[in-house]
Scaffold this motif. Structure first.
Motif, mmCIF file in Angstrom:
data_model
loop_
_atom_site.group_PDB
_atom_site.id
_atom_site.type_symbol
_atom_site.label_atom_id
_atom_site.label_comp_id
_atom_site.label_asym_id
_atom_site.label_seq_id
_atom_site.Cartn_x
_atom_site.Cartn_y
_atom_site.Cartn_z
ATOM 1 N N PRO A 122 0.792 -1.231 0.000
ATOM 2 C CA PRO A 122 0.000 0.000 0.000
ATOM 3 C C PRO A 122 0.831 1.291 0.000
ATOM 4 N N VAL A 123 2.106 1.239 0.471
ATOM 5 C CA VAL A 123 2.797 2.523 0.664
ATOM 6 C C VAL A 123 4.170 2.557 -0.024
ATOM 7 N N ARG A 133 -0.696 5.648 -3.754
ATOM 8 C CA ARG A 133 -0.966 6.821 -2.925
ATOM 9 C C ARG A 133 0.264 7.602 -2.491
ATOM 10 N N ALA A 148 7.267 5.155 1.368
ATOM 11 C CA ALA A 148 7.047 5.629 2.747
ATOM 12 C C ALA A 148 8.149 5.143 3.671
ATOM 13 N N ALA A 199 11.801 2.340 4.433
ATOM 14 C CA ALA A 199 12.222 0.940 4.367
ATOM 15 C C ALA A 199 11.023 0.081 4.767
ATOM 16 N N ASP A 200 11.054 -1.196 4.400
ATOM 17 C CA ASP A 200 9.949 -2.082 4.769
ATOM 18 C C ASP A 200 10.153 -2.543 6.211
ATOM 19 N N ILE A 201 9.343 -1.973 7.109
ATOM 20 C CA ILE A 201 9.554 -2.223 8.540
ATOM 21 C C ILE A 201 9.330 -3.704 8.874
ATOM 22 N N GLY A 252 13.525 5.976 4.579
ATOM 23 C CA GLY A 252 14.318 5.554 3.417
ATOM 24 C C GLY A 252 13.794 6.125 2.115
ATOM 25 N N GLU A 287 15.211 9.474 1.959
ATOM 26 C CA GLU A 287 16.654 9.307 1.720
ATOM 27 C C GLU A 287 16.929 8.976 0.242
ATOM 28 N N PRO A 328 11.007 9.881 10.037
ATOM 29 C CA PRO A 328 10.348 9.515 11.291
ATOM 30 C C PRO A 328 10.985 8.321 12.012
ATOM 31 N N GLU A 329 12.209 7.920 11.607
ATOM 32 C CA GLU A 329 12.828 6.721 12.180
ATOM 33 C C GLU A 329 12.883 6.756 13.702
ATOM 34 N N PRO A 385 17.850 7.654 10.774
ATOM 35 C CA PRO A 385 17.909 7.411 9.331
ATOM 36 C C PRO A 385 19.189 6.631 9.031
ATOM 37 N N GLY A 386 19.049 5.513 8.332
ATOM 38 C CA GLY A 386 20.209 4.622 8.184
ATOM 39 C C GLY A 386 20.639 4.437 6.743
ATOM 40 N N PHE A 437 4.356 0.199 16.415
ATOM 41 C CA PHE A 437 3.925 0.627 15.074
ATOM 42 C C PHE A 437 2.878 -0.345 14.534
ATOM 43 N N ARG A 487 -1.668 -0.339 14.313
ATOM 44 C CA ARG A 487 -2.439 -0.598 13.085
ATOM 45 C C ARG A 487 -3.312 -1.838 13.227
ATOM 46 N N LYS A 534 -8.225 -3.112 13.736
ATOM 47 C CA LYS A 534 -8.948 -4.180 13.024
ATOM 48 C C LYS A 534 -9.726 -5.040 14.020
HETATM 49 C C1 3H9 Z 1 13.447 3.509 7.481
HETATM 50 O O1 3H9 Z 1 13.072 3.966 6.434
HETATM 51 C C2 3H9 Z 1 14.871 3.187 7.792
HETATM 52 C C3 3H9 Z 1 15.850 3.798 6.824
HETATM 53 O O2 3H9 Z 1 16.238 5.090 7.251
HETATM 54 C C4 3H9 Z 1 17.120 2.993 6.747
HETATM 55 C C5 3H9 Z 1 17.006 1.600 6.263
HETATM 56 C C6 3H9 Z 1 18.329 0.946 6.090
HETATM 57 N N1 3H9 Z 1 6.936 -0.733 6.042
HETATM 58 O O3 3H9 Z 1 -0.338 3.689 8.590
HETATM 59 P P1 3H9 Z 1 -1.304 3.084 7.630
HETATM 60 C C7 3H9 Z 1 1.815 -0.541 6.229
HETATM 61 S S1 3H9 Z 1 12.352 3.116 8.713
HETATM 62 C C8 3H9 Z 1 6.050 -1.727 6.015
HETATM 63 O O4 3H9 Z 1 -2.519 2.425 8.173
HETATM 64 P P2 3H9 Z 1 -1.897 5.699 6.598
HETATM 65 C C9 3H9 Z 1 1.053 -0.506 7.548
HETATM 66 O O5 3H9 Z 1 1.531 -1.485 8.429
HETATM 67 C C10 3H9 Z 1 10.757 3.515 8.012
HETATM 68 N N2 3H9 Z 1 4.706 -1.523 6.094
HETATM 69 O O6 3H9 Z 1 -1.751 4.112 6.499
HETATM 70 C C11 3H9 Z 1 -0.360 -0.779 7.067
HETATM 71 O O7 3H9 Z 1 -0.485 -2.166 6.864
HETATM 72 P P3 3H9 Z 1 -1.892 -2.908 7.109
HETATM 73 C C12 3H9 Z 1 10.492 4.979 8.013
HETATM 74 C C13 3H9 Z 1 4.280 -0.265 6.197
HETATM 75 O O8 3H9 Z 1 -2.393 6.143 5.288
HETATM 76 C C14 3H9 Z 1 -0.415 -0.080 5.697
HETATM 77 O O9 3H9 Z 1 0.947 0.075 5.293
HETATM 78 N N3 3H9 Z 1 9.128 5.221 7.587
HETATM 79 C C15 3H9 Z 1 5.164 0.806 6.222
HETATM 80 O O10 3H9 Z 1 -2.645 6.067 7.825
HETATM 81 C C16 3H9 Z 1 -1.081 1.272 5.734
HETATM 82 O O11 3H9 Z 1 -0.458 2.050 6.759
HETATM 83 C C17 3H9 Z 1 8.107 5.273 8.467
HETATM 84 O O12 3H9 Z 1 8.299 5.153 9.653
HETATM 85 C C18 3H9 Z 1 6.555 0.542 6.129
HETATM 86 N N4 3H9 Z 1 7.474 1.539 6.119
HETATM 87 O O13 3H9 Z 1 -0.415 6.254 6.804
HETATM 88 C C19 3H9 Z 1 6.741 5.528 7.888
HETATM 89 N N5 3H9 Z 1 4.455 1.953 6.339
HETATM 90 O O14 3H9 Z 1 -2.871 -2.247 6.201
HETATM 91 C C20 3H9 Z 1 5.751 4.574 8.489
HETATM 92 C C21 3H9 Z 1 3.162 1.583 6.371
HETATM 93 O O15 3H9 Z 1 -1.594 -4.323 6.833
HETATM 94 N N6 3H9 Z 1 4.444 4.704 7.923
HETATM 95 N N7 3H9 Z 1 3.055 0.252 6.283
HETATM 96 O O16 3H9 Z 1 -2.212 -2.646 8.570
HETATM 97 C C22 3H9 Z 1 3.588 5.705 8.195
HETATM 98 O O17 3H9 Z 1 3.909 6.651 8.870
HETATM 99 C C23 3H9 Z 1 2.199 5.607 7.641
HETATM 100 O O18 3H9 Z 1 1.958 4.248 7.347
HETATM 101 C C24 3H9 Z 1 1.942 6.427 6.350
HETATM 102 C C25 3H9 Z 1 0.535 6.080 5.796
HETATM 103 C C26 3H9 Z 1 1.999 7.922 6.708
HETATM 104 C C27 3H9 Z 1 2.958 6.120 5.304
#
Ligand code: 3H9
Length: 698
Positions: free
Chosen positions: A21-22, A55, A59, A61-63, A100, A103, A122-123, A130-131, A271, A275, A279
């Motif tokens: 989704p993201v 959309r 958003a 890395a895949d958490i 990510g 980044e 938002p890490e 941020p990595g 996190f 979510r 449900k």
């Molecule tokens: C990172 O990036 C580390 C890097 O610096 C370095 C790496 C080496 N991964 O929140 P929602 C899923 S750390 C996997 O209800 P909204 C979420 O679980 C990451 N899944 O929607 C949900 O699944 P389900 C930094 C993710 O519209 C569905 O998507 N980024 C991720 O209210 C919908 O999510 C963040 O911390 C993800 N990254 O809000 C951003 N993100 O439907 C985290 C979402 O099965 N995400 N999902 O329950 C958010 O802040 C919000 O999800 C977002 C959308 C604003 C994007």
């Protein structure tokens, strides 16, 4: 369909990502991106555009991959490959380019964005930093100070601010892809260079050793024991003082340290728990919803007024009912005062406040509630009064209206049965101050219809609350557990601890406030009045509330009367210890034959927190909460439990259910065994060395 596709559009190589989704940067996305960027180096393209469908731009890395063995290509290496491209790379942003994802944009040579796009790192909310180069690239573009603010707050911000900070080069109106292609063509026409952020230096005006020292001091005050914010400051300082490659090394090591920490594991749990909590297991996600365009609220006190603001803030009209004009005027003035505070904090403009206020109208007649879609009762906590209110609502409200009670304790089944439409009745337990606190306990009674539950879950999100479903029991999830937590706080007090020791021990452990300070803030008379209504033979161990009751009888109701467990300065509201309280405690200890002793902080913390966990285990097995993560969400969002510890059940999982079980058995031996009846679920998990999360997921 591959998640990453590549095609030539005119002379531009377009890398398109579609990973709903993201558009998280999963392994498949990273591999596809690397492949595409490498092929683009070899073809006739003049520039490369990275764009996402759906959309949002990535958003992050895949958490869900965190905590598993990492698979190549790693994100930092992929982003280095993007930045090293010999052809100009442009990132086209929409939705939320976070972590990510942001980044990836920073590693691209140029960035364009829709004006509605948001970016951010938002890490820190996941106990991480941020990595993938964010700590090194962002300061080189936006300066050290702004980067620190962005990374330590984790708050996303809009494209306009990103443009002001020199992060976004072009704001696009209308269709993103055609705008981005047009921008790419302009860059090609200008022979724009590959502009690598890694080759820049941080503007020295934005960074000084004193600034970093002050930042660390400030974080020490607000980060509540978290490690990631400090590591962010170290990395940003490295961006200023070290070559890019060395800064990247520090970032990589710091990211790995954070990832391996229990704090990050707890915050990542939160996190997904948040979510999941939205449900409802046995309610289909396709359940048709009831429309909510107008809301009625009965009771214009602090709670009712706060609830009204939530709806007005998102443009939903509210009718506030009070018993007479005077009470109504008082209620409206509380709302106005709250809005003026919000305005002073700069969160709303005066025009926005005026719009919100115009949406709230007052009435003293039930007849005016005939056409509301959702009715929320927020009157005094008395079952008979609430039943009477609901029978009146039954008589006036239109068919299909949802009738909700904001009760904190009362039996929602009995309230529902006061109407002839129990299927429309539900509990909506807001937390005080209702316009601020994020938690909403949604209480499902025996006959509540599925569409009423589904509608309330959706409505909660639309008013920016975090919903958690609870079954009916005294105090629901949160307050039922809190009762046990407060019980231990009261007993520690009687046995020898001071209010200050208890509060300091809990706050140092991470709670937003200690239990004694919470009691004073909420008002000691509330619990006192509730206990007055309970027959003596059902009150249980009389010594538990002996001190609290004695304080109320001395007129010490908490902050509102200037004294409670503490004495409060009339001007500054600063709290001071009060020997009069010690005297009351000593008298009550003597009266109940409690021998006072030195209690250490560890005992205080364990007794209070394990009391929560044990009650949580009962609640879970009784099916009052759907999952252990739901209980964690209740505690983190409603009771100031530290997110870095992930809620009481996650904390138990981390330290081991056996550790908690052994302690509960020991407390039963050392103290009143009736207070420490072990929850059978806790016992089973401890014996199997299993966790509450595993049990919930099974
Ligand atoms: C990172 O990036 C580390 C890097 O610096 C370095 C790496 C080496 N991964 O929140 P929602 C899923 S750390 C996997 O209800 P909204 C979420 O679980 C990451 N899944 O929607 C949900 O699944 P389900 C930094 C993710 O519209 C569905 O998507 N980024 C991720 O209210 C919908 O999510 C963040 O911390 C993800 N990254 O809000 C951003 N993100 O439907 C985290 C979402 O099965 N995400 N999902 O329950 C958010 O802040 C919000 O999800 C977002 C959308 C604003 C994007």
């Amino acid at each position: 369909m591959p998640v990453v596709s590549y095609e030539m559009v005119d002379e531009i190589g377009v890398i398109r990502v579609d990973n709903p989704p993201v558009n998280a940067l999963s392994h498949a996305v990273r591999a596809g991106l690397l492949n595409a960027i490498e092929s683009a180096q070899l073809d006739d393209s003049q520039a490369i555009l990275i764009i996402c469908t759906g959309r949002t731009f990535f958003a992050g890395a895949d958490i869900s991959e965190f905590g598993q063995p990492a698979k190549e290509p790693y994100l930092p290496d992929l982003l280095n490959a993007i930045e090293s491209s010999n052809k100009v790379v442009i990132a086209a942003l929409h939705g939320t380019a976070l972590g990510g994802g942001f980044e990836t944009a920073l590693a691209s040579h140029y960035r364009c964005a829709l004006d509605t796009a948001k970016v951010g790192l938002p890490e820190v909310h996941l106990g991480l930093l941020p990595g993938a180069g964010g700590t090194q690239r962002l300061p080189r573009l936006a300066g050290a100070q702004a980067s620190l603010d962005i990374m330590t707050s984790g708050k996303p911000f809009g494209a306009a601010k990103a443009a002001e900070l020199g992060i976004v080069d072009r704001i696009i109106d209308g269709d993103l892809e055609s705008g981005a292609l047009g921008y790419a063509k302009e860059l090609i026409a200008e022979s724009a260079p590959t502009r690598r952020v890694a080759e820049l230096t941080v503007d020295p005006k934005t960074a000084s050793r004193e600034m970093f020292a002050a930042y660390r001091k400030n974080i020490g005050k607000r980060a509540r024991g978290q490690i990631a914010p400090f590591k962010i400051v170290d990395c940003v300082q490295a961006a200023v003082e070290l070559p890019f490659a060395d800064g990247m090394k520090l970032e990589r090591q710091s990211f790995a340290d954070c990832m391996a920490s229990p704090q990050s594991a707890a915050m990542r749990h939160m996190f997904f728990a948040e979510r999941e909590a939205a449900k409802v297991k046995d309610v289909s996600k396709d359940t048709p919803l009831r429309p909510i365009q107008t809301v009625g609220i009965i009771g214009g006190g602090t709670m009712g007024g706060g609830i009204a603001m939530n709806f007005a803030n998102v443009g939903i009209g509210v009718k506030l009912l009070e018993i007479n004009d005077e009470a109504l005027a008082r209620g409206m003035s509380i709302v106005e005062k709250n809005y003026s505070i919000t305005m002073k904090k700069g969160k709303l403009s005066s025009e926005q406040v005026a719009e919100c206020l115009a949406l709230i109208s007052g009435t003293t007649s039930y007849d005016d509630l005939a056409d509301v879609d959702l009715m929320i009762e927020a009157v005094f906590e008395n079952l008979d009064i609430k039943k009477e209110v609901f029978s009146k609502l039954d008589a006036v409200c239109k068919s299909g209206a949802i009738l909700a009670t904001n009760t904190s304790y009362q039996d929602v089944n009995q309230i529902a049965n006061a109407t002839k439409r129990a299927q429309d009745v539900i509990g909506l337990h807001f937390f005080s101050p209702a316009n601020v606190m994020k938690l909403l306990e949604i209480v499902r009674a025996d006959k509540t219809a599925d569409d009423v539950i589904a509608t309330c879950m959706k409505m909660a999100k639309s008013i920016r609350k975090v919903p958690v479903l609870s079954g009916v029991c005294y105090g629901f999830i949160g307050n039922r557990m809190l009762n046990k937590y407060f019980r231990e706080a009261q007993l520690c007090l009687l046995e020898g601890a001071s209010p200050e020791q208890i509060d300091n021990a809990m706050q140092s452990w991470g709670m937003a406030m200690g239990p004694m300070a919470v009691g004073d803030l909420a008002g000691l008379d509330i619990g006192y009045k509730a206990r007055q209504g309970i027959p003596a033979d059902q009150l249980g161990d009389q010594k538990i509330w002996a001190v609290a009751d004695a304080l109320v009888e001395l007129g010490r109701l908490g902050q509102k009367s200037g004294s409670g467990y503490y004495q409060y300065d009339a001007e500054t509201r600063a709290r001071n210890n009060d020997p009069a309280v010690v005297k009351v405690v000593e008298e009550k200890a003597a009266e109940f034959g409690v021998e006072r002793r030195n209690i250490n902080d560890e005992e205080i913390v364990n007794r209070l927190i394990f009391a929560l966990v044990n009650e949580g285990a009962f609640i879970l097995e009784e099916g009052i909460a759907q999952r252990s993560g739901d209980i964690d969400v209740v505690y983190v969002y409603g009771y100031g439990f530290p997110a870095a510890r992930g809620g009481p059940m996650q904390y138990a999982d981390q330290i081991g259910t056996k550790t908690v079980y052994d302690a509960v058995i020991q407390f039963g031996k050392d103290h009143n065994p009736d207070h420490w009846t072990v929850a059978p679920l806790l016992e089973r998990l401890a014996k199997d060395e299993a966790t509450f999360s595993e049990w919930s997921a099974a």
